[in-house]
Design a protein around this motif. Sequence first.
Motif, mmCIF file in Angstrom:
data_model
loop_
_atom_site.group_PDB
_atom_site.id
_atom_site.type_symbol
_atom_site.label_atom_id
_atom_site.label_comp_id
_atom_site.label_asym_id
_atom_site.label_seq_id
_atom_site.Cartn_x
_atom_site.Cartn_y
_atom_site.Cartn_z
ATOM 1 N N ALA A 186 0.824 -1.209 0.000
ATOM 2 C CA ALA A 186 0.000 0.000 0.000
ATOM 3 C C ALA A 186 0.859 1.260 0.000
ATOM 4 C CB ALA A 186 -0.924 -0.006 1.222
ATOM 5 N N HIS A 187 1.931 1.263 0.766
ATOM 6 C CA HIS A 187 2.820 2.421 0.795
ATOM 7 C C HIS A 187 3.584 2.574 -0.512
ATOM 8 C CE1 HIS A 187 2.194 2.422 5.229
ATOM 9 N NE2 HIS A 187 2.304 3.718 5.022
ATOM 10 N N LEU A 188 3.938 1.464 -1.130
ATOM 11 C CA LEU A 188 4.590 1.515 -2.432
ATOM 12 C C LEU A 188 3.674 2.199 -3.440
ATOM 13 C CD1 LEU A 188 6.922 0.631 -4.319
ATOM 14 C CD2 LEU A 188 5.758 -1.574 -4.564
ATOM 15 N N ALA A 189 2.420 1.798 -3.458
ATOM 16 C CA ALA A 189 1.451 2.409 -4.374
ATOM 17 C C ALA A 189 1.292 3.896 -4.109
ATOM 18 C CB ALA A 189 0.103 1.699 -4.247
ATOM 19 N N GLU A 190 1.210 4.258 -2.826
ATOM 20 C CA GLU A 190 1.010 5.664 -2.485
ATOM 21 C C GLU A 190 2.201 6.516 -2.908
ATOM 22 O OE1 GLU A 190 -1.425 7.476 0.993
ATOM 23 O OE2 GLU A 190 0.580 7.028 1.774
#
Length: 252
Positions: free
Chosen positions: A162-166
């Motif tokens: 999720a943090h990678l996507a953000e």
Amino acid sequence: MRRTTFISGASSGIGEGMARVLAEKGGHLALAARRTDRLDALQAELLAAHPGIEVSVHALDVNDHDRVFEVVGEAATEHGGLDRVIVNAGLGKGGRIGTGRFAANLETAQTNVLGALAQCEAAMEHFYERKTGHLVLISSMSAMRGMPSSMTTYAATKAAVAHLAEGIRMDLIGRKGLDIKVTTLYPGYIASEMNEGVDQEAKLMVDTETGSRALVGKIEAEVAEACVPTLPWAPLAPVMKHAPLGLVKRLV
């Protein structure tokens, strides 16, 4: 319209389910997974049911990072470009930390985090070159909070996804001339091989088709983030994020 979609982990579960829904809608597909026999069967099924679409099959272990780049390139060449990449392949193996299950936890961490990173790198290189594209990362409701026991490593990997996507989404802010979107999806319990041992009634599980249709709906809307299915998971998200750990443990 984003018509051609690459899906990793497409040989079973929601990867296979999303492929069926997108094919029904007339989409072209590049399907990747380790189990090519199952991909071949799915390809034959989809082409027979929907003669107007194109479906390619690609052998891929996302832990072979060089191969990830090769496969994305091969699929792009075969289809004349990829409009969307769904980073779906993942593992749910693991054990409570400190109980001798390091090998299983390590395999899950490598597959879910490093495998996702390789797919994102390959997809975004392609999208930057074309100046258009849609990157979709499949996280999990378990990413909302640290999880106990066998879910600890899995939840941590999905938080990383999720943090990678953000971070990728943030990179796109203010960049003119690019039609590139990034979507993060947080599925709740959707029936698949990964969770076939879970008590379906206790965990509010939906069947694979229902879950896959809900996922595709959010994907086609190109939302930034969504809990899927919306009910009950969207209202539960803030509870999972902020409730005392003891309460969260009872919920999961």
